[in-house]
Design an enzyme around this catalytic site. Structure first.
Site, PDB file in Angstrom:
ATOM      1  N   GLY A  28       4.654   7.811  -3.169  1.00  0.00           N
ATOM      2  CA  GLY A  28       4.832   8.967  -4.527  1.00  0.00           C
ATOM      3  C   GLY A  28       3.791  10.013  -4.103  1.00  0.00           C
ATOM      4  N   ASP A 144      -7.269  -3.770  -2.949  1.00  0.00           N
ATOM      5  CA  ASP A 144      -5.908  -4.081  -2.999  1.00  0.00           C
ATOM      6  C   ASP A 144      -5.299  -4.899  -1.577  1.00  0.00           C
ATOM      7  OD1 ASP A 144      -3.413  -2.677  -3.351  1.00  0.00           O
ATOM      8  OD2 ASP A 144      -3.407  -1.051  -2.430  1.00  0.00           O
TER       9      ASP A 144
END
Length: 308
Positions: A28, A144
């Site tokens: 993004g 993550d």
């Protein structure tokens, strides 16, 4: 939808040193390009670019700083990081890993990977997590761990990529500055007012194993034991996953080294099971051969008697 103004084209030169070949990834707020060294064309790099006006640039700088201090075969090496002359963009130049993500590989295999391969991948992850968690003076919490952040090379080795939300552990801190993680793999404490620690990564490792062995299911959603999806798993593997995905960090396996012990035991159990199956198969083959041989003898005798 992209929230940046990053547009590099084939042939663009960065820092008079790196020539852009093509775009190989996009998020993004950042883009990853494949580039080559201008003076050494066979030398390839992956260059991650972020807009300096976006918060992602701070995370990218943090990622560059953390990775520049590390040296492990399962981590990409950092070559350079710099900003554009107009201070509009930040660039992170790192080792180009040829291969595919574990997510891509998993999808291409119709969401099925055999137990032996899953265990082998996770043993490698245990090694790199142990390295990160053992850093002095501050352990590094990756935060993550997911299939999209694990590269699988042609030799089936792994590379852990994208340290964008990794952090250095600070003892006695009440909570993380930023509650963040990937839903489905992140530990509960990553979305609560608690501090993440080394056991946070171990939860994600358990959630990853669950995902790979269940055909792409999330332990958060199903709330079922792994054997519901994959029958006859070794006991050590079932126990390992069960303990890793505990909501309370104190109830989980506490170190990556201990997880590796469980997985090494699983390897032995899988090998033993394979040998047992092989012996059983050989025994059945021998039995079937004996039956056909006996039938052949009977047929031969009957044929001989008939023609006398």
């Amino acid at each position: 939808m992209a929230k940046h103004n990053i547009h590099l084209a084939e042939g663009d030169i960065l820092k008079n040193q790196y020539e852009i070949i093509q775009q190989i990834g996009s998020g993004g707020m950042s883009v990853v390009y494949l580039a080559k060294e201008c003076k050494e064309e066979n030398r390839l790099w992956a260059i991650k670019v972020a807009d300096m006006e976006k918060k992602i640039s701070k995370r990218l700088f943090s990622e560059a700083k953390i990775l520049s201090e590390l040296d492990h075969p399962s981590l990409p090496k950092i070559a350079d990081f710099f900003s554009s002359p107009d201070k509009e963009f930040f660039y992170l130049v790192q080792e180009y890993v040829e291969g595919e993500t574990l997510y891509e590989w998993f999808e291409q295999n119709d969401c099925f990977i055999d137990e032996e391969t899953v265990v082998n991948i996770c043993i490698q992850l245990c090694d790199v997590l142990h390295y990160l968690h053992s850093r002095k003076p501050s352990p590094i919490i990756y935060r993550d761990l997911k299939p999209a952040n694990i590269m699988i090379t042609k030799t089936r080795d792994i590379k852990l990529i994208d340290f964008g939300i990794a952090r250095k552990y600070t003892e006695n801190k009440a909570k993380d500055t930023l509650q963040i993680g990937t839903v489905g793999f992140a530990a509960p404490e990553q979305f609560e007012k608690r501090q993440s620690d080394t056991r946070t990564d171990l939860f994600s490792l358990g959630a990853l194993m669950y995902y790979l062995l269940s055909g792409g299911k999330y332990v958060y959603i199903t709330q079922k034991p792994i054997q519901f999806f994959r029958k006859q798993l070794p006991k050590s593997l079932k126990k390992c996953i069960h303990l890793l995905v505990k909501s309370n960090p104190n109830e989980r396996i506490q170190t990556a080294g201990e997880v590796k012990d469980y997985l090494k035991k699983t390897q032995m159990q899988l090998a033993k099971g394979k040998n047992h199956s092989l012996k059983k198969g050989l025994l059945i083959s021998k039995y079937v051969f004996s039956i056909f041989f006996f039938i052949g003898v009977i047929v031969y005798i009957a044929y001989d008697q008939f023609h006398k």
